[in-house]
Design an enzyme around this catalytic site. Structure first.
Site, PDB file in Angstrom:
ATOM      1  N   ARG A 174     -11.563   5.902 -24.731  1.00 54.24           N
ATOM      2  CA  ARG A 174     -10.114   5.751 -24.448  1.00 54.24           C
ATOM      3  C   ARG A 174      -9.721   6.371 -23.100  1.00 54.24           C
ATOM      4  NH1 ARG A 174     -10.908   2.994 -28.319  1.00 54.24           N
ATOM      5  NH2 ARG A 174      -9.610   2.809 -30.178  1.00 54.24           N
ATOM      6  N   SER A 247      -2.803   3.127 -32.891  1.00 54.92           N
ATOM      7  CA  SER A 247      -3.226   4.522 -33.118  1.00 54.92           C
ATOM      8  C   SER A 247      -2.445   5.438 -32.195  1.00 54.92           C
ATOM      9  CB  SER A 247      -4.707   4.685 -32.804  1.00 54.92           C
ATOM     10  OG  SER A 247      -5.444   3.781 -33.561  1.00 54.92           O
ATOM     11  N   GLU A 343      -2.487   9.205 -27.712  1.00 54.15           N
ATOM     12  CA  GLU A 343      -3.133   8.066 -27.022  1.00 54.15           C
ATOM     13  C   GLU A 343      -2.190   7.284 -26.097  1.00 54.15           C
ATOM     14  OE1 GLU A 343      -5.979   5.543 -29.199  1.00 54.15           O
ATOM     15  OE2 GLU A 343      -4.965   3.859 -28.265  1.00 54.15           O
TER      16      GLU A 343
HETATM   17  C1  LIG Z   1      -0.612  -2.635 -33.390  1.00 50.43           C
HETATM   18  C2  LIG Z   1      -1.427  -2.089 -32.241  1.00 50.43           C
HETATM   19  C3  LIG Z   1      -2.810  -1.999 -32.363  1.00 50.43           C
HETATM   20  C4  LIG Z   1      -3.587  -1.493 -31.308  1.00 50.43           C
HETATM   21  N1  LIG Z   1      -4.952  -1.440 -31.461  1.00 50.43           N
HETATM   22  C5  LIG Z   1      -5.708  -0.960 -30.448  1.00 50.43           C
HETATM   23  C6  LIG Z   1      -7.130  -0.904 -30.595  1.00 50.43           C
HETATM   24  O1  LIG Z   1      -7.708  -1.300 -31.609  1.00 50.43           O
HETATM   25  N2  LIG Z   1      -7.859  -0.412 -29.564  1.00 50.43           N
HETATM   26  C7  LIG Z   1      -7.277   0.009 -28.405  1.00 50.43           C
HETATM   27  O2  LIG Z   1      -7.994   0.438 -27.504  1.00 50.43           O
HETATM   28  N3  LIG Z   1      -5.939  -0.046 -28.240  1.00 50.43           N
HETATM   29  C8  LIG Z   1      -5.137  -0.510 -29.227  1.00 50.43           C
HETATM   30  N4  LIG Z   1      -3.779  -0.555 -29.079  1.00 50.43           N
HETATM   31  C9  LIG Z   1      -3.180  -0.084 -27.826  1.00 50.43           C
HETATM   32  C10 LIG Z   1      -2.903  -1.206 -26.796  1.00 50.43           C
HETATM   33  O3  LIG Z   1      -2.916  -2.457 -27.405  1.00 50.43           O
HETATM   34  C11 LIG Z   1      -3.930  -1.201 -25.652  1.00 50.43           C
HETATM   35  O4  LIG Z   1      -3.974   0.059 -25.037  1.00 50.43           O
HETATM   36  C12 LIG Z   1      -3.592  -2.259 -24.586  1.00 50.43           C
HETATM   37  O5  LIG Z   1      -4.637  -2.328 -23.653  1.00 50.43           O
HETATM   38  C13 LIG Z   1      -2.285  -1.975 -23.868  1.00 50.43           C
HETATM   39  O6  LIG Z   1      -1.973  -3.118 -23.105  1.00 50.43           O
HETATM   40  P1  LIG Z   1      -0.525  -3.367 -22.533  1.00 50.43           P
HETATM   41  O7  LIG Z   1      -0.590  -4.535 -21.606  1.00 50.43           O
HETATM   42  O8  LIG Z   1       0.450  -3.474 -23.634  1.00 50.43           O
HETATM   43  O9  LIG Z   1      -0.302  -2.033 -21.693  1.00 50.43           O
HETATM   44  P2  LIG Z   1       1.051  -1.209 -21.510  1.00 50.43           P
HETATM   45  O10 LIG Z   1       1.409  -0.564 -22.806  1.00 50.43           O
HETATM   46  O11 LIG Z   1       2.074  -2.009 -20.841  1.00 50.43           O
HETATM   47  O12 LIG Z   1       0.531  -0.098 -20.502  1.00 50.43           O
HETATM   48  C14 LIG Z   1      -0.410   0.871 -20.913  1.00 50.43           C
HETATM   49  C15 LIG Z   1      -0.758   1.733 -19.687  1.00 50.43           C
HETATM   50  O13 LIG Z   1      -1.483   0.949 -18.755  1.00 50.43           O
HETATM   51  C16 LIG Z   1      -0.773   0.880 -17.513  1.00 50.43           C
HETATM   52  N5  LIG Z   1      -0.934  -0.490 -17.028  1.00 50.43           N
HETATM   53  C17 LIG Z   1      -0.632  -1.645 -17.674  1.00 50.43           C
HETATM   54  N6  LIG Z   1      -0.985  -2.696 -16.927  1.00 50.43           N
HETATM   55  C18 LIG Z   1      -1.508  -2.201 -15.779  1.00 50.43           C
HETATM   56  C19 LIG Z   1      -2.051  -2.777 -14.602  1.00 50.43           C
HETATM   57  N7  LIG Z   1      -2.120  -4.109 -14.440  1.00 50.43           N
HETATM   58  N8  LIG Z   1      -2.483  -1.959 -13.607  1.00 50.43           N
HETATM   59  C20 LIG Z   1      -2.424  -0.605 -13.757  1.00 50.43           C
HETATM   60  N9  LIG Z   1      -1.926   0.007 -14.841  1.00 50.43           N
HETATM   61  C21 LIG Z   1      -1.489  -0.782 -15.850  1.00 50.43           C
HETATM   62  C22 LIG Z   1       0.678   1.243 -17.828  1.00 50.43           C
HETATM   63  O14 LIG Z   1       1.332   1.794 -16.699  1.00 50.43           O
HETATM   64  C23 LIG Z   1       0.472   2.257 -18.941  1.00 50.43           C
HETATM   65  O15 LIG Z   1       0.153   3.517 -18.396  1.00 50.43           O
HETATM   66  C24 LIG Z   1      -2.961  -1.067 -30.112  1.00 50.43           C
HETATM   67  C25 LIG Z   1      -1.558  -1.159 -29.983  1.00 50.43           C
HETATM   68  C26 LIG Z   1      -0.800  -1.674 -31.036  1.00 50.43           C
HETATM   69  C27 LIG Z   1       0.693  -1.787 -30.879  1.00 50.43           C
END
Ligand SMILES: Cc1cc2nc3c(=O)[nH]c(=O)nc-3n(C[C@H](O)[C@H](O)[C@H](O)COP(=O)(O)OP(=O)(O)OC[C@H]3O[C@@H](n4cnc5c(N)ncnc54)[C@H](O)[C@@H]3O)c2cc1C
Length: 347
Positions: A174, A247, A343
């Site tokens: 992570r 998580s 996280e």
């Molecule tokens: C129901 C649920 C289940 C999940 N299950 C998992 C799992 O099994 N495993 C897991 O690892 N995660 C899980 N997650 C967490 C999440 O899905 C991941 O971390 C995902 O990669 C976040 O993507 P996002 O586009 O929504 O990022 P955001 O939430 O929009 O951003 C997350 C971070 O990344 C940065 N960011 C986003 N895009 C960029 C970019 N293009 N360049 C630079 N920085 C950027 C943002 O500034 C922020 O700091 C889960 C979340 C939910 C709600």
């Protein structure tokens, strides 16, 4: 994904954009200036303006791993860089280039449809491709580092585009170089490397049980994809129904000595070995043992089926979420002497 031809149109600017539907916690958030980034070539001019005007800034993908304050001043960059294509092949691998704004689960489904296998264990993780390297997304025994060849970024400090190799990204559980150096690099494209020789990975307990129950010892990639979708749908709350960020705490990793000490006091502690031979504790179990599962405090609570998930019962704020998180952290620290790290990214 066209970086270097004619000057691109400036990014679409929406003043005072509400982000409630753009963060899976469903928090009420106002972005003072939301810029929709659809082409990497928009970034140099935008950052010139950001720097000249001394705006604060942040990037938002799908908003599924963030805790947002009620007001985001300055510039909020909404990533909408699309495109996914096979760029080359060699004897052992197929390489894909994918825009940062592509939906992660859609990419997994698309690769499977094209018989490009490997990502199936990571089905149904919400969010965008650009965010996947930030915390090295992982699930069901697989982490995305295993399939990343390189990450193309815009460096806001030097106003240049650079490519990180997998090694440069310093991926860990992570974690990545990007996560440790926030507010500098914007991921614009990820290059994936999918091996042509495919192997099923079903050692993770939930998956192993799933296939042993249906006596399938050789599941296909499609069957694994379907199983992961089924298991996740049962276990995790749907953010469209109840706000959450998956998580909420990382599983703590303990060295051998600390783990042995803990085991003596709590012989039934739930844990599993990680890739480096250290011991990962199930954070959900620790929280459950402290009695938080299903508890509600005002507008926030701990999900009734999975203690690792904090939920928004309706009108929670970032402060409510962080206050409950602190109560849980203190309680786990007191009972087990173990520190829980949050996280999601607190922006
Ligand atoms: C129901 C649920 C289940 C999940 N299950 C998992 C799992 O099994 N495993 C897991 O690892 N995660 C899980 N997650 C967490 C999440 O899905 C991941 O971390 C995902 O990669 C976040 O993507 P996002 O586009 O929504 O990022 P955001 O939430 O929009 O951003 C997350 C971070 O990344 C940065 N960011 C986003 N895009 C960029 C970019 N293009 N360049 C630079 N920085 C950027 C943002 O500034 C922020 O700091 C889960 C979340 C939910 C709600």
């Amino acid at each position: 994904m066209n970086c270097a031809k004619n000057a691109p149109l400036p990014p679409k600017l929406t003043p005072n954009l509400g982000l409630k539907s753009r963060n899976t916690f469903g928090l009420e958030v106002n972005a003072e200036r939301a810029f929709e980034i659809s082409d990497p070539a928009q970034l140099p001019a935008l950052f010139k303006e950001i720097n000249e005007k001394h705006w604060s800034w942040r990037v938002l993908g799908g908003g599924s791993n963030v805790i947002l304050p009620p007001n985001l001043d300055g510039a909020t960059l909404l990533m909408n860089i699309m495109g996914q294509e096979v760029i080359r092949e060699d004897e052992g691998n197929t390489y894909l280039a994918v825009g940062a704004g592509v939906n992660w689960h859609d990419l997994v489904a698309w690769t499977l449809h094209k018989q490009l296998l490997g990502l199936e264990n990571l089905a149904l993780i919400p969010g965008t491709v650009g965010a996947a390297p930030i915390q090295n997304i992982g699930a069901y025994g697989v982490e995305i580092t295993q399939y990343i060849d390189g990450v193309e970024v815009f460096d806001s400090k030097t106003n240049t585009f650079i490519t990180f190799s997998n090694e440069d990204c310093q991926f860990a559980y992570r974690d990545s170089f990007f996560k440790r150096n926030p507010n500098r690099f914007i991921v614009i494209k990820v290059i994936f490397k999918l091996p042509k020789a495919w192997q099923a990975r079903v050692h993770y307990a939930d998956l192993a049980n799933f296939f042993s129950e249906i006596s399938n010892s050789k599941p296909s990639a499609q069957e694994i994809f379907d199983a992961v979708c089924q298991i996740r749908t049962k276990k995790l709350p749907d953010p469209k129904v109840i706000g959450n960020a998956g998580s909420f705490f990382q599983n703590p990793v303990l060295g051998e000595d600390q783990y042995e000490q803990l085991l003596q006091k709590f012989p039934n502690v739930v844990s599993y070995p990680d890739a480096d031979g250290q011991c990962k504790l199930a954070a959900g179990w620790l929280i459950d043992q402290c009695g938080f599962k299903g508890q509600r405090v005002g507008e926030v609570g701990v999900y009734e089926k999975q203690a690792l998930v904090i939920v928004n019962h309706g009108n929670a704020t970032a402060a409510d979420i962080l206050s409950l998180a602190k109560t849980i952290q203190d309680s786990v620290q007191e009972k087990f002497g173990v520190t829980l790290d949050i996280e999601p990214n607190i922006l």
